[in-house]
Design a protein around this motif. Structure first.
Motif, PDB file in Angstrom:
ATOM      1  N   SER A 238       0.825  -1.212   0.000  1.00  0.00           N
ATOM      2  CA  SER A 238       0.000   0.000   0.000  1.00  0.00           C
ATOM      3  C   SER A 238       0.860   1.263   0.000  1.00  0.00           C
ATOM      4  N   ALA A 239       2.180   1.076  -0.025  1.00  0.00           N
ATOM      5  CA  ALA A 239       3.062   2.251  -0.116  1.00  0.00           C
ATOM      6  C   ALA A 239       2.848   2.934  -1.462  1.00  0.00           C
ATOM      7  N   GLU A 240       2.946   4.240  -1.458  1.00  0.00           N
ATOM      8  CA  GLU A 240       2.730   4.994  -2.693  1.00  0.00           C
ATOM      9  C   GLU A 240       3.915   5.904  -2.967  1.00  0.00           C
ATOM     10  N   ALA A 241       4.070   6.227  -4.223  1.00  0.00           N
ATOM     11  CA  ALA A 241       5.060   7.245  -4.575  1.00  0.00           C
ATOM     12  C   ALA A 241       4.381   8.605  -4.493  1.00  0.00           C
ATOM     13  N   PRO A 242       5.140   9.640  -4.218  1.00  0.00           N
ATOM     14  CA  PRO A 242       4.529  10.977  -4.256  1.00  0.00           C
ATOM     15  C   PRO A 242       4.166  11.338  -5.693  1.00  0.00           C
ATOM     16  N   SER A 243       3.444  12.408  -5.858  1.00  0.00           N
ATOM     17  CA  SER A 243       3.026  12.797  -7.212  1.00  0.00           C
ATOM     18  C   SER A 243       4.239  13.166  -8.069  1.00  0.00           C
ATOM     19  N   LEU A 246       5.934  16.541  -7.639  1.00  0.00           N
ATOM     20  CA  LEU A 246       6.757  16.873  -6.467  1.00  0.00           C
ATOM     21  C   LEU A 246       8.234  16.990  -6.840  1.00  0.00           C
ATOM     22  N   LYS A 247       8.704  16.062  -7.648  1.00  0.00           N
ATOM     23  CA  LYS A 247      10.120  16.085  -8.009  1.00  0.00           C
ATOM     24  C   LYS A 247      10.471  17.412  -8.691  1.00  0.00           C
ATOM     25  N   ARG A 249       8.873  20.211  -8.367  1.00  0.00           N
ATOM     26  CA  ARG A 249       8.802  21.279  -7.358  1.00  0.00           C
ATOM     27  C   ARG A 249      10.117  21.376  -6.591  1.00  0.00           C
ATOM     28  N   ILE A 250      10.639  20.214  -6.219  1.00  0.00           N
ATOM     29  CA  ILE A 250      11.884  20.191  -5.438  1.00  0.00           C
ATOM     30  C   ILE A 250      13.051  20.718  -6.278  1.00  0.00           C
ATOM     31  N   PHE A 251      13.116  20.264  -7.526  1.00  0.00           N
ATOM     32  CA  PHE A 251      14.215  20.724  -8.375  1.00  0.00           C
ATOM     33  C   PHE A 251      14.098  22.224  -8.670  1.00  0.00           C
ATOM     34  N   GLU A 253      12.924  24.328  -6.562  1.00  0.00           N
ATOM     35  CA  GLU A 253      13.330  25.023  -5.335  1.00  0.00           C
ATOM     36  C   GLU A 253      14.847  25.024  -5.167  1.00  0.00           C
ATOM     37  N   ILE A 254      15.473  23.874  -5.413  1.00  0.00           N
ATOM     38  CA  ILE A 254      16.930  23.858  -5.216  1.00  0.00           C
ATOM     39  C   ILE A 254      17.635  24.618  -6.341  1.00  0.00           C
ATOM     40  N   GLY A 255      16.932  24.764  -7.479  1.00  0.00           N
ATOM     41  CA  GLY A 255      17.516  25.512  -8.602  1.00  0.00           C
ATOM     42  C   GLY A 255      17.624  26.998  -8.319  1.00  0.00           C
ATOM     43  N   ASP A 257      18.767  28.243  -5.636  1.00  0.00           N
ATOM     44  CA  ASP A 257      19.992  28.544  -4.861  1.00  0.00           C
ATOM     45  C   ASP A 257      21.191  28.819  -5.779  1.00  0.00           C
TER      46      ASP A 257
ATOM     47  N   ARG B  18      24.109  17.109  -8.986  1.00  0.00           N
ATOM     48  CA  ARG B  18      22.636  17.071  -8.988  1.00  0.00           C
ATOM     49  C   ARG B  18      22.100  15.740  -9.498  1.00  0.00           C
ATOM     50  N   TYR B  25      16.733  10.807  -4.894  1.00  0.00           N
ATOM     51  CA  TYR B  25      15.299  11.081  -4.868  1.00  0.00           C
ATOM     52  C   TYR B  25      14.523   9.873  -5.412  1.00  0.00           C
ATOM     53  N   TYR B  33       8.166   9.466   1.572  1.00  0.00           N
ATOM     54  CA  TYR B  33       6.797   9.980   1.454  1.00  0.00           C
ATOM     55  C   TYR B  33       5.823   9.058   2.191  1.00  0.00           C
ATOM     56  N   THR B  34       6.011   7.758   2.035  1.00  0.00           N
ATOM     57  CA  THR B  34       5.077   6.817   2.673  1.00  0.00           C
ATOM     58  C   THR B  34       5.169   6.889   4.193  1.00  0.00           C
ATOM     59  N   GLU B  47       3.556  15.222   1.189  1.00  0.00           N
ATOM     60  CA  GLU B  47       4.357  15.746   0.063  1.00  0.00           C
ATOM     61  C   GLU B  47       5.177  16.951   0.516  1.00  0.00           C
ATOM     62  N   ARG B 110      -5.846  -0.908  -0.783  1.00  0.00           N
ATOM     63  CA  ARG B 110      -5.057   0.204  -0.246  1.00  0.00           C
ATOM     64  C   ARG B 110      -5.870   1.015   0.744  1.00  0.00           C
TER      65      ARG B 110
END
Lengths: 257, 167
Positions: A238-243, A246-247, A249-251, A253-255, A257, B18, B25, B33-34, B47, B110
């Protein structure tokens, strides 16, 4: 006065450790074993526990011959104050894994194809299956054993026996169950009888829930719950990956800097 | 990714690579995340926590003296999730759970599993998730959640038993 203080200290030494046993270091192997039993808290790397010398003070703890098992030995030694009470051996199967298989055997008992007992043999890392001797050559029984091996792997040791269950209270689920055949201890050396008997009793207690028969041979069944492994698998799947966003968004944000 | 590969990635990350960060990542975002989601019981907040963890990881990667960077990352995720969960306690929990259920009902198992995990106390959710999702041994979980090793075992087994009854 000093004697009185000493007496109080001695009393504290003997009585208090059991109070703290769940959250502190354990006095010896026996305390750790009791803790695992009472809380159903065996680590997955433990393959079983048995007496080293016939008593309950010195116990041998079987661990898996894996990195986790070897790290587990250090963990166990760190939990036990008197580590002279602990000896180690290597086992093939996790005790939790074996008890999970035990919990899944109920449907096979219900088939009435000769399966009359099952018990974890911690020293062999196996499950001893008692098959009624009259069914030894029964094709249905042979097929059932083969199916069990295909389902659960090669974890079974078969014993053909005239073993009979008797029930002190056949009307109540959870009634006292008694083995009438000493073969139940067939794989256990005399030197470990004390602990093995205890282990067997626990096995029987578990079986009371899932394998109860009346004196007329009918089986009383209870709902089979998911095994520990099944629950763990359900949680893992039942574990899920984030949307995907998100990746990015993170890149982003770090971009900055 | 084993410990050696993870350490190599960390070394590259410390040098500002990077691509190494992207690798980390891809490897760790799902369990991080989980774990966060199990603790806070909210996808949106999970998130945000995952973003915070990875941004912090990029800006200040663990120094070489940190022997277990994986545990370091999960400790950070857990701490952030606990803080968020405490804040969330003061919000309308029913609304949050309803919104989550709308999204989750696509997969029945789930939903069932998540709903069942939602019934566990926060400490049990943490231990369960760090062990099963984070793939962390109990001895590494104990210092993160501030419990003794036996207490961690006990909580884990209790959580499994509760789930056995609920699933």
């Amino acid at each position: 006065m000093r004697k009185r203080i000493m007496a109080v200290l001695l009393l504290v030494c003997f009585c208090i450790p059991s109070v703290f046993a769940t959250d502190a270091v354990f006095d010896g192997a026996w305390d750790l074993y009791q803790y695992w039993e009472e809380n159903d808290a065996y680590p997955d790397y433990v393959s079983g526990v048995w007496s080293t010398d016939g008593g309950v003070r010195n116990l041998t703890i079987g661990v898996l011959d894996t990195a986790e098992g070897n790290a587990g030995k250090e963990e166990i030694l760190s939990l036990v104050r008197d580590d002279t009470t602990v000896a180690f051996a290597y086992g093939k199967k996790s005790y939790n894994e074996l008890t999970d298989v035990m919990d899944a055997l109920m449907p096979y008992f219900e088939r009435d194809q000769g399966l009359i007992s099952a018990g974890v043999n911690v020293m062999a890392g196996a499950i001893n299956l008692g098959i009624h001797e009259d069914r030894q050559d029964d094709p249905a029984t042979i097929a059932m054993i083969e199916e069990m091996r295909q389902t659960f792997g090669d974890v079974f040791v078969i014993e053909y026996t005239g073993l009979v269950f008797t029930y002190a209270d056949t009307a109540t689920v959870g009634g006292t169950v008694t083995y009438t055949d000493p073969h139940v201890l067939f794989a256990i050396a005399a030197s470990v009888v004390i602990l093995a008997a205890l282990t067997t009793a626990i096995v029987l207690k578990k079986r009371q829930v899932s394998v109860l028969q009346t004196s007329t041979g009918e089986t009383v069944t209870a709902d089979a719950r998911l095994t520990k492994s099944e629950v763990e698998e359900a949680v893992k799947t039942s574990a899920e990956a984030p949307s995907d966003a998100l990746k990015q968004r993170i890149f982003d944000e770090i971009g900055k800097d | 990714m084993d410990v050696t590969e993870l350490n190599v990635c960390m070394e590259r990350l410390r040098a500002g690579d990077r691509e190494a960060f992207s690798c980390l990542y891809d490897e760790l975002s799902r369990p991080v995340y989980t774990v966060a989601r199990r603790i806070v019981q909210s996808r949106e907040i999970a998130e945000d926590i995952t973003q915070e963890v990875f941004v912090r990881l990029y800006v200040s990667p663990p120094p070489p003296s940190i022997e277990n960077p994986r545990a370091w990352i999960f400790r950070m995720a857990r701490n952030l999730a606990i803080d968020a969960w405490r804040k969330k306690q003061s919000t309308d929990i029913d609304d949050v759970q309803l919104a989550e259920a709308d999204v989750a009902d696509a997969v029945a198992l789930r939903l069932d599993t998540e709903a069942a995990i939602g019934h566990l106390p926060a400490m049990e959710r943490q231990i369960l998730s760090l062990h099963l999702d984070g793939d962390m041994p109990f001895r590494e979980i104990a210092p993160i959640v501030g419990l003794s090793l036996p207490a961690v075992y006990r909580r884990y087994r209790k959580a499994i038993k509760t789930l056995q009854n609920l699933l």
